[in-house]
Design a protein around this motif. Structure first.
Motif, PDB file in Angstrom:
ATOM      1  N   ILE A 150      32.012 -35.090  24.115  1.00 25.28           N
ATOM      2  CA  ILE A 150      31.550 -35.531  25.435  1.00 25.28           C
ATOM      3  C   ILE A 150      30.150 -36.122  25.344  1.00 25.28           C
ATOM      4  O   ILE A 150      29.858 -37.156  25.961  1.00 25.28           O
ATOM      5  N   PHE A 151      29.281 -35.483  24.565  1.00 19.53           N
ATOM      6  CA  PHE A 151      27.905 -35.948  24.476  1.00 19.53           C
ATOM      7  C   PHE A 151      27.689 -36.943  23.336  1.00 19.53           C
ATOM      8  O   PHE A 151      26.551 -37.353  23.098  1.00 19.53           O
ATOM      9  N   SER A 152      28.730 -37.306  22.633  1.00 18.10           N
ATOM     10  CA  SER A 152      28.661 -38.352  21.609  1.00 18.10           C
ATOM     11  C   SER A 152      29.822 -39.328  21.822  1.00 18.10           C
ATOM     12  O   SER A 152      30.748 -39.413  21.008  1.00 18.10           O
ATOM     13  N   PRO A 153      29.794 -40.101  22.914  1.00 20.08           N
ATOM     14  CA  PRO A 153      30.932 -40.976  23.228  1.00 20.08           C
ATOM     15  C   PRO A 153      30.949 -42.266  22.430  1.00 20.08           C
ATOM     16  O   PRO A 153      31.867 -43.067  22.578  1.00 20.08           O
ATOM     17  N   GLY A 154      29.944 -42.515  21.596  1.00 21.97           N
ATOM     18  CA  GLY A 154      29.925 -43.717  20.792  1.00 21.97           C
ATOM     19  C   GLY A 154      29.451 -44.953  21.544  1.00 21.97           C
ATOM     20  O   GLY A 154      29.948 -46.055  21.293  1.00 21.97           O
ATOM     21  N   THR A 155      28.500 -44.797  22.432  1.00 22.27           N
ATOM     22  CA  THR A 155      27.975 -45.941  23.187  1.00 22.27           C
ATOM     23  C   THR A 155      26.944 -46.737  22.389  1.00 22.27           C
ATOM     24  O   THR A 155      26.560 -47.826  22.808  1.00 22.27           O
ATOM     25  N   GLY A 156      26.461 -46.197  21.274  1.00 23.88           N
ATOM     26  CA  GLY A 156      25.425 -46.858  20.502  1.00 23.88           C
ATOM     27  C   GLY A 156      24.024 -46.488  20.926  1.00 23.88           C
ATOM     28  O   GLY A 156      23.055 -46.997  20.354  1.00 23.88           O
ATOM     29  N   PHE A 159      19.229 -42.691  21.014  1.00 24.29           N
ATOM     30  CA  PHE A 159      18.275 -41.730  21.565  1.00 24.29           C
ATOM     31  C   PHE A 159      18.910 -40.805  22.594  1.00 24.29           C
ATOM     32  O   PHE A 159      18.489 -39.657  22.738  1.00 24.29           O
ATOM     33  N   ALA A 160      19.905 -41.269  23.332  1.00 20.63           N
ATOM     34  CA  ALA A 160      20.491 -40.457  24.403  1.00 20.63           C
ATOM     35  C   ALA A 160      21.673 -39.622  23.930  1.00 20.63           C
ATOM     36  O   ALA A 160      21.912 -38.534  24.442  1.00 20.63           O
ATOM     37  N   GLU A 161      22.419 -40.094  22.951  1.00 19.39           N
ATOM     38  CA  GLU A 161      23.602 -39.364  22.497  1.00 19.39           C
ATOM     39  C   GLU A 161      23.230 -38.222  21.562  1.00 19.39           C
ATOM     40  O   GLU A 161      22.166 -38.218  20.936  1.00 19.39           O
ATOM     41  N   LEU A 162      24.148 -37.245  21.493  1.00 15.73           N
ATOM     42  CA  LEU A 162      24.012 -36.148  20.544  1.00 15.73           C
ATOM     43  C   LEU A 162      24.477 -36.625  19.174  1.00 15.73           C
ATOM     44  O   LEU A 162      25.512 -37.289  19.058  1.00 15.73           O
ATOM     45  N   HIS A 163      23.727 -36.272  18.154  1.00 13.71           N
ATOM     46  CA  HIS A 163      24.116 -36.686  16.809  1.00 13.71           C
ATOM     47  C   HIS A 163      25.417 -35.998  16.406  1.00 13.71           C
ATOM     48  O   HIS A 163      25.656 -34.836  16.737  1.00 13.71           O
ATOM     49  N   SER A 164      26.218 -36.731  15.674  1.00 17.20           N
ATOM     50  CA  SER A 164      27.548 -36.221  15.312  1.00 17.20           C
ATOM     51  C   SER A 164      27.484 -34.996  14.411  1.00 17.20           C
ATOM     52  O   SER A 164      28.381 -34.154  14.431  1.00 17.20           O
ATOM     53  N   ASP A 165      26.428 -34.860  13.609  1.00 17.57           N
ATOM     54  CA  ASP A 165      26.287 -33.720  12.706  1.00 17.57           C
ATOM     55  C   ASP A 165      25.386 -32.637  13.279  1.00 17.57           C
ATOM     56  O   ASP A 165      24.804 -31.840  12.534  1.00 17.57           O
ATOM     57  N   THR A 196      26.164 -36.406  32.174  1.00 17.32           N
ATOM     58  CA  THR A 196      26.954 -36.833  31.022  1.00 17.32           C
ATOM     59  C   THR A 196      27.127 -38.351  31.093  1.00 17.32           C
ATOM     60  O   THR A 196      26.623 -39.008  32.007  1.00 17.32           O
ATOM     61  N   PHE A 197      27.898 -38.881  30.141  1.00 12.23           N
ATOM     62  CA  PHE A 197      28.115 -40.323  30.079  1.00 12.23           C
ATOM     63  C   PHE A 197      29.341 -40.761  30.869  1.00 12.23           C
ATOM     64  O   PHE A 197      29.711 -41.934  30.833  1.00 12.23           O
ATOM     65  N   SER A 198      29.963 -39.821  31.570  1.00 10.73           N
ATOM     66  CA  SER A 198      31.144 -40.147  32.371  1.00 10.73           C
ATOM     67  C   SER A 198      31.085 -39.377  33.682  1.00 10.73           C
ATOM     68  O   SER A 198      30.795 -38.165  33.679  1.00 10.73           O
ATOM     69  N   PRO A 199      31.352 -40.011  34.826  1.00 11.78           N
ATOM     70  CA  PRO A 199      31.316 -39.274  36.098  1.00 11.78           C
ATOM     71  C   PRO A 199      32.380 -38.193  36.168  1.00 11.78           C
ATOM     72  O   PRO A 199      32.155 -37.134  36.764  1.00 11.78           O
ATOM     73  N   ALA A 204      33.798 -32.336  36.123  1.00 13.18           N
ATOM     74  CA  ALA A 204      34.588 -31.251  35.540  1.00 13.18           C
ATOM     75  C   ALA A 204      33.698 -30.149  34.976  1.00 13.18           C
ATOM     76  O   ALA A 204      33.965 -28.949  35.180  1.00 13.18           O
ATOM     77  N   ILE A 205      32.641 -30.531  34.275  1.00 17.66           N
ATOM     78  CA  ILE A 205      31.754 -29.520  33.698  1.00 17.66           C
ATOM     79  C   ILE A 205      31.021 -28.751  34.795  1.00 17.66           C
ATOM     80  O   ILE A 205      30.823 -27.533  34.691  1.00 17.66           O
ATOM     81  N   SER A 206      30.631 -29.414  35.869  1.00 18.45           N
ATOM     82  CA  SER A 206      29.968 -28.715  36.979  1.00 18.45           C
ATOM     83  C   SER A 206      30.878 -27.641  37.564  1.00 18.45           C
ATOM     84  O   SER A 206      30.441 -26.505  37.815  1.00 18.45           O
ATOM     85  N   ARG A 207      32.126 -27.986  37.783  1.00 18.76           N
ATOM     86  CA  ARG A 207      33.066 -26.999  38.330  1.00 18.76           C
ATOM     87  C   ARG A 207      33.296 -25.849  37.359  1.00 18.76           C
ATOM     88  O   ARG A 207      33.388 -24.680  37.773  1.00 18.76           O
ATOM     89  N   SER A 208      33.388 -26.145  36.080  1.00 22.63           N
ATOM     90  CA  SER A 208      33.582 -25.083  35.092  1.00 22.63           C
ATOM     91  C   SER A 208      32.366 -24.164  35.010  1.00 22.63           C
ATOM     92  O   SER A 208      32.509 -22.948  34.845  1.00 22.63           O
ATOM     93  N   ILE A 209      31.175 -24.728  35.143  1.00 25.82           N
ATOM     94  CA  ILE A 209      29.969 -23.901  35.116  1.00 25.82           C
ATOM     95  C   ILE A 209      29.973 -22.915  36.276  1.00 25.82           C
ATOM     96  O   ILE A 209      29.671 -21.727  36.109  1.00 25.82           O
ATOM     97  N   ILE A 210      30.325 -23.383  37.455  1.00 24.08           N
ATOM     98  CA  ILE A 210      30.360 -22.495  38.625  1.00 24.08           C
ATOM     99  C   ILE A 210      31.388 -21.391  38.429  1.00 24.08           C
ATOM    100  O   ILE A 210      31.129 -20.211  38.730  1.00 24.08           O
TER     101      ILE A 210
END
Length: 431
Positions: A150-156, A159-165, A196-199, A204-210
Motif C-alpha cells: 500500500i505504501f509502495s505503489p510504484g509511483t516513482g 521521497f514519499a513512498e516506503l522503500h521496498s526493503d 495513503t496513495f489511494s482514496p 479502508a484503513i481508517s475503518r479498520s483502525i477504528i
C-alpha cells in the motif's frame, strides 16, 4: 597661448568669441556629468563605486550571481520539478470519534462519573492514540492488508513512498508519519487522519483502525470482567462445597438422633403422652370408684393400681425422651438411660439445619453473582462511536505544492540574502 591674446579686436572677432563661449559651456556640462557619476554609488553587484571596476569587484559580482543561482534559483527549481513532476498525490481520510461505555448499574454509573471527573474519557482517547501509532496496530492491520504494498505503489516518488526493503522498524516510523491522531484533553474527542496513495485504501484503513481500537479498548475492560468472573466462579465452588458438607452433617445428625423431623416427632410424642395421661386419669377414677365398694387389697384394685403405675412409668419415659424433665420441671430420678432427650437432639438438629440454611443462602448469593458476572463478561462494555464517519476522498490534499514552494522560495531567498549581506560586511571590513 592665453585666450585673451587670441581674441582679435572687437570688429573682427565676434564669431570667434561665440565659439569659445559654446566650447566652455560644453566643458562645464561634461564636468558636471562626471562629478554626478562619481558621487552616485554603484550597485553591490558591480563591485562598488569607482570609475572602473577592479578585478576583485568582478569576482565579488560573480560570487553574488553564483550564490543566487546555487542558494535560491536551483533549490527552488528542483523543488518545483519534484512537486509537479515526480511527487505522487496522497489522499486523506479523516474521522472523529469518542469512547462510550455500555449499560451500567447504579454503582458502575457512579464509578464512571468519577472517572469522567478525573479525565477518564480523555485517558481512553490518549490510550487509543498511542495504540494507533504502535506496532500492535501495525500487526493487527497486517493481518488484513499488505501495508508495504500500500505504501509502495510504484509511483516513482522516492521521497514519499516506503522503500521496498524497509524493516518493520522503518515501517513503524513511516506509519507514524502517515497517520495523524489528536485528542481533546477536555472532552476526550479523538480526531484521526490517515494518508495513503489511494482514496479507497485510506478509507479502508481508517475503518479498520477504528474497529481494532474498539477491540483493544474492550480487552482492557474485559480483563477486569474476567477477573470478576473467575472470582465469582471460585466463590460458587467454595459455597457449593460448604453446602455439601452441611447437608452431610445434617444427615449424620438425623441418623444419630434416629428422627427425621424434630417437630413431627415432638408432636407424635405429645399426642402419645396426652393419650396416656387420659388413660391414667380414667384408671385412677376407676380405682377410686372400686375402692369405695371393695377392699383396697382386692385383686381388681391391685390390677388397676399396677396398670396406673405402668401408665405413670410410660408417661415418665416419654417425658424424659421429650425434655429430660417431668411436668414439674425437675430432672427425673432415673439416670440409667443415657439416650439424649428429644429436646437435646432437637438443639443439635436445629443447629445443623441453621448451618444448612446459611450455606444454601450463601450458595444462592454466590450463584447469582456468578450469573451477573457471566452476563457482564458476554456484554460489550465500550464502543468507539464516530461522530464524523471516514469518507472517500475526492481530491488529493497532499502534498501541498503551493505551500511547499512558497516556503522554499522564502527560505532560500532569505538564505541568499543573508549570505550576500554577510559577504558585503566581510568585503567592507577587509577593504
Amino acid at each position: 597661448m592665453p585666450i585673451d591674446e587670441l581674441v582679435e579686436p572687437a570688429a573682427g572677432s565676434s564669431n570667434r568669441s561665440e565659439r569659445a563661449e559654446a566650447y566652455a559651456k560644453e566643458i562645464a556640462v561634461e564636468l558636471r556629468r562626471v562629478a554626478r557619476k562619481a558621487r552616485v554609488p554603484k550597485p553591490v553587484t558591480s563591485g562598488g563605486g569607482g570609475f572602473q571596476a577592479r578585478r576583485s569587484d568582478k569576482l565579488f559580482r560573480a560570487l553574488v550571481l553564483g550564490s543566487f543561482t546555487l542558494i535560491f534559483a536551483i533549490p527552488s527549481l528542483l523543488v518545483a520539478i519534484y512537486l509537479f513532476v515526480f511527487a505522487a498525490d496522497q489522499y486523506i481520510s479523516e474521522s472523529r470519534f469518542t469512547v462510550r461505555t455500555g449499560q451500567q448499574s447504579g454503582l458502575e454509573a457512579l464509578a464512571s462519573l468519577s472517572s469522567l471527573i478525573g479525565g477518564g474519557q480523555s485517558k481512553d482517547g490518549l490510550i487509543i492514540a498511542q495504540y494507533v501509532e504502535s506496532r500492535a496496530m501495525l500487526d493487527a492491520l497486517s493481518r488484513e492488508y499488505d501495508l508495504r504494498k500500500i505504501f509502495s505503489p510504484g509511483t516513482g516518488d522516492y521521497f514519499a513512498e516506503l522503500h521496498s526493503d524497509a524493516s518493520i522498524e522503518d515501517l513503524l516510523e513511516y506509519w507514524e508519519d502517515q497517520v495523524a491522531i489528536s485528542v481533546d484533553r477536555n472532552s476526550g474527542l479523538v480526531t484521526m487522519k490517515v494518508r495513503t496513495f489511494s482514496p479507497e485504501e485510506s478509507l479502508a484503513i481508517s475503518r479498520s483502525i477504528i474497529a481494532n481500537a474498539e477491540v483493544m479498548v474492550n480487552k482492557l475492560t474485559r480483563r477486569n470482567e474476567d477477573d470478576a468472573l473467575a472470582l465469582a466462579e471460585s466463590e460458587v465452588e467454595n459455597t457449593r462445597q460448604k453446602l455439601e458438607e452441611q447437608t452431610v452433617s445434617l444427615r449424620d445428625a438425623r441418623n444419630a438422633a434416629g428422627i427425621l423431623d424434630v417437630e413431627s416427632m415432638a408432636k407424635a410424642y405429645t399426642d402419645v403422652v396426652s393419650a396416656l395421661r387420659l388413660e391414667l386419669s380414667q384408671t385412677e377414677q376407676e380405682i377410686i370408684s372400686l375402692t369405695q365398694s371393695v377392699d383396697a387389697g382386692a385383686p381388681q384394685v391391685v390390677t388397676l393400681k399396677n396398670r396406673a403405675l405402668a401408665l405413670k412409668q410410660k408417661i415418665e419415659q416419654y417425658e424424659q425422651s421429650i425434655a429430660g424433665r417431668n411436668m414439674a420441671g425437675m430432672p427425673f430420678r432415673d439416670k440409667s438411660s443415657t439416650e439424649a432427650s428429644l429436646a437435646d437432639r432437637a438443639v443439635v438438629l436445629s443447629q445443623r439445619e441453621l448451618d444448612l440454611s446459611v450455606a444454601q443462602s450463601e450458595y444462592a448469593t454466590a450463584l447469582a453473582s456468578y450469573e451477573r458476572a457471566r452476563l457482564t463478561s458476554l456484554r460489550q462494555q465500550s464502543y468507539l462511536i464516530p461522530y464524523v464517519e471516514p469518507r472517500l476522498a475526492e481530491q488529493s490534499l497532499y502534498p501541498k505544492r503551493g505551500v511547499i514552494i512558497s516556503v522554499v522560495f522564502v527560505l532560500s531567498f532569505l538564505a541568499w540574502a543573508s549570505f550576500v549581506g554577510s559577504a558585503v560586511l566581510v568585503r567592507d571590513h577587509m577593504a
